[in-house]
Enzyme design. Structure first.
Site, PDB file in Angstrom:
ATOM      1  CG  PHE A   4      -2.008   1.018   1.190  1.00  0.00           C
ATOM      2  CD1 PHE A   4      -1.765   2.342   1.533  1.00  0.00           C
ATOM      3  CD2 PHE A   4      -3.293   0.659   0.812  1.00  0.00           C
ATOM      4  CE1 PHE A   4      -2.781   3.279   1.505  1.00  0.00           C
ATOM      5  CE2 PHE A   4      -4.321   1.584   0.784  1.00  0.00           C
ATOM      6  CZ  PHE A   4      -4.068   2.895   1.129  1.00  0.00           C
ATOM      7  CB  ILE A   7      -0.066   7.540  -0.982  1.00  0.00           C
ATOM      8  CG1 ILE A   7      -1.310   6.709  -0.620  1.00  0.00           C
ATOM      9  CG2 ILE A   7      -0.468   8.832  -1.682  1.00  0.00           C
ATOM     10  CD1 ILE A   7      -2.167   6.318  -1.795  1.00  0.00           C
ATOM     11  CE  LYS A  46       2.283  13.300   6.247  1.00  0.00           C
ATOM     12  NZ  LYS A  46       2.111  12.467   7.456  1.00  0.00           N
ATOM     13  CB  SER A  47      -4.016  15.243  -0.011  1.00  0.00           C
ATOM     14  OG  SER A  47      -2.889  16.093  -0.109  1.00  0.00           O
ATOM     15  N   GLY A 105      -4.767   8.362   0.818  1.00  0.00           N
ATOM     16  CA  GLY A 105      -4.613   7.013   1.351  1.00  0.00           C
ATOM     17  C   GLY A 105      -5.920   6.475   1.909  1.00  0.00           C
ATOM     18  CB  SER A 106      -8.520   8.015   4.060  1.00  0.00           C
ATOM     19  OG  SER A 106      -7.687   8.246   5.176  1.00  0.00           O
ATOM     20  CD  GLU A 132       2.068  -9.504   3.551  1.00  0.00           C
ATOM     21  OE1 GLU A 132       3.237  -9.265   3.209  1.00  0.00           O
ATOM     22  OE2 GLU A 132       1.263 -10.123   2.839  1.00  0.00           O
TER      23      GLU A 132
END
Length: 468
Positions: free
Chosen positions: A248, A250, A256-257, A260-261, A283
């Protein structure tokens, strides 16, 4: 200064990564950044020996991440016996595909041949607006797809440079490729000349399906005698599975924007729509990913009544001696909610504990502020807090039973209390982070609505869009 220091270079500074695009005047750099660490390549000291003024420029074509390496230096150490400069070409060839070592002219010619209407592989799962009007797209593909696998082969080095303990995934074993789903995050830049959109790679995640042994009810003897195996190919997607988020990432310019969420939420929503997915796991997550995941899961579950209806049963009495009471929170309903939303047991327990802690009275709720002035708690408030602590301790004991069982009763209680204190601080930090994220989201939404109102009031919407 020792002689060796004159020829040693900090690898993190020497290696520069960039996303580039071709223009009529040559390559233009979209963004550049340095690795977080380079010890997987150059050792724990993260030093490169044998060069002065060393620069390793690793360029990626922004849409398809075709790489190109350019190495420059002012001086190179002349070998003395076994003391030799680091063979950078040989080292990097172990991490990058052969195309990365083409001459710069070949690289530029190749990326100029990309069609203006090129789009990334995979189906579009999500489109959203980021900060400052940036537009993003999330696509899902599979490692069995040639174009997707090519991109993964090109970018896996980034996992080693930015993820602590990150590792490559195998792309050579064809019999397991279709177990891997890939989720690409792209920044979309509308062209000002030909009406097309230019894609810039912003991040990705790989998700692996594994198939646990399952229990099936006993069937009559006749059913076994008449059993027929399915003919032809039987796709893995038809089997019940657990999904595991493996890689995973970014890229730094897009961190920081909230991206990722967004990517995590899209992966989770996709898995939730698949009736064959039993559980979504992660993992070896690092702390940053854990924080993002906690906030995302908390936000999601707080919108579900099956979760928010779970409460501390304050009718339970805590005896001074004897076995601790069970059922502080309804175990059956809790497990039903966990299975419904397919969250791993430990993760669901943690998020539930956070949520229940956030609902404690302010007089007893743990916070990050030690000297905060609050009113004296009532007996009811103190009792609910004691039950919450008992609920958390019961999970901590189950999770660490093997170690704790070796301690005497006094030490066991002391260790549990110490661990509980750490958990309270961690939950307080995450809840504060979740609150800040909620406020930021609300602020961004209000700003977007204000912008939309201004746009609707404009006499020329088309001109406003083009000017933007």
């Amino acid at each position: 200064m020792a002689e060796s220091d004159l020829w040693s270079v900090d690898a993190n500074s020497a290696l520069e990564l960039s996303l580039v695009e071709p223009t009529e005047d040559g390559l233009t750099t979209v963004t550049r950044f340095h690795p977080r660490f380079t010890y997987p390549l150059f050792g724990e000291e993260e030093q490169i020996f044998g060069y002065q003024d060393l620069k390793i420029n690793l360029q990626y074509h922004a849409p398809d991440m075709r790489p190109n390496v350019k190495i420059t230096h002012s001086k190179k150490f002349k070998s003395i016996g076994e003391t030799q400069p680091t063979d950078l070409d040989a080292l990097l060839q172990g991490y990058l595909p052969p195309v990365a070592f083409a001459k710069k002219r070949e690289f530029e010619d190749a990326i100029r041949l990309m069609p203006a209407d090129w789009t990334p592989p995979g189906e579009i799962l999500s489109e959203f607006d980021g900060v400052d009007g940036a537009k993003f797209e999330i696509r899902r593909s599979n490692l069995a797809d040639d174009a997707s696998r090519q991109i993964i082969d090109r970018v896996q080095l980034l996992i080693l440079l930015f993820i602590e303990g990150g590792s490559y995934i195998g792309t050579d074993t064809t019999d397991s490729l279709d177990r891997w789903d890939i989720f690409f995050l792209y920044n979309i830049k509308p062209s000002t000349t030909d009406g097309t959109s230019r894609y810039q790679f912003a991040g990705y995640s790989t998700v692996y399906k594994f198939f646990p042994l399952q229990r099936f009810p006993l069937e009559p003897k006749e059913a076994h005698e008449n059993l027929e195996l399915p003919s032809g190919e039987f796709p893995f997607s038809n089997l019940r599975s657990r999904t595991r988020i493996s890689q995973f990432l970014i890229l730094p310019p897009f961190q920081k924007s909230g991206n990722g969420s967004r990517l995590y939420r899209t992966i989770y929503d996709y898995c939730l729509r698949d009736p064959n997915v039993i559980e979504v796991t992660v993992e070896d997550p690092n702390e940053a990913f854990d924080d993002m995941r906690d906030v995302a899961d908390l936000d999601f579950l707080r919108q579900k009544s099956e979760f928010t209806d779970l409460r501390i049963n304050t009718d339970i009495h805590i005896p001074k001696q004897g076995a601790a009471p069970r059922g502080v929170v309804d175990e059956v309903k809790s497990e039903e909610a966990r299975c419904l939303y397919r969250i791993a047991p430990r993760q669901f327990s943690r998020v539930l504990e956070m949520h229940l802690m956030s609902r404690l009275a302010e007089t007893v709720r743990p916070t990050l502020v030690d000297d905060k002035v609050v009113a004296k708690p009532t007996k009811i408030e103190t009792h609910e807090y004691d039950l919450w602590k008992l609920f958390v301790k019961q999970r901590l004991y189950r999770h660490n039973k093997e170690v704790l069982s070796q301690l005497d009763r006094h030490d066991r209680i002391e260790r549990l209390n110490e661990t509980l204190g750490s958990v309270e601080l961690e939950y307080a930090r995450i809840l504060a982070l979740a609150e800040r994220r909620t406020q930021a989201t609300s602020s961004n939404l209000k700003r977007k609505l204000d912008d939309d109102e201004n746009t609707e009031g404009s006499s020329s919407k088309k001109a406003r869009v083009e000017d933007a």
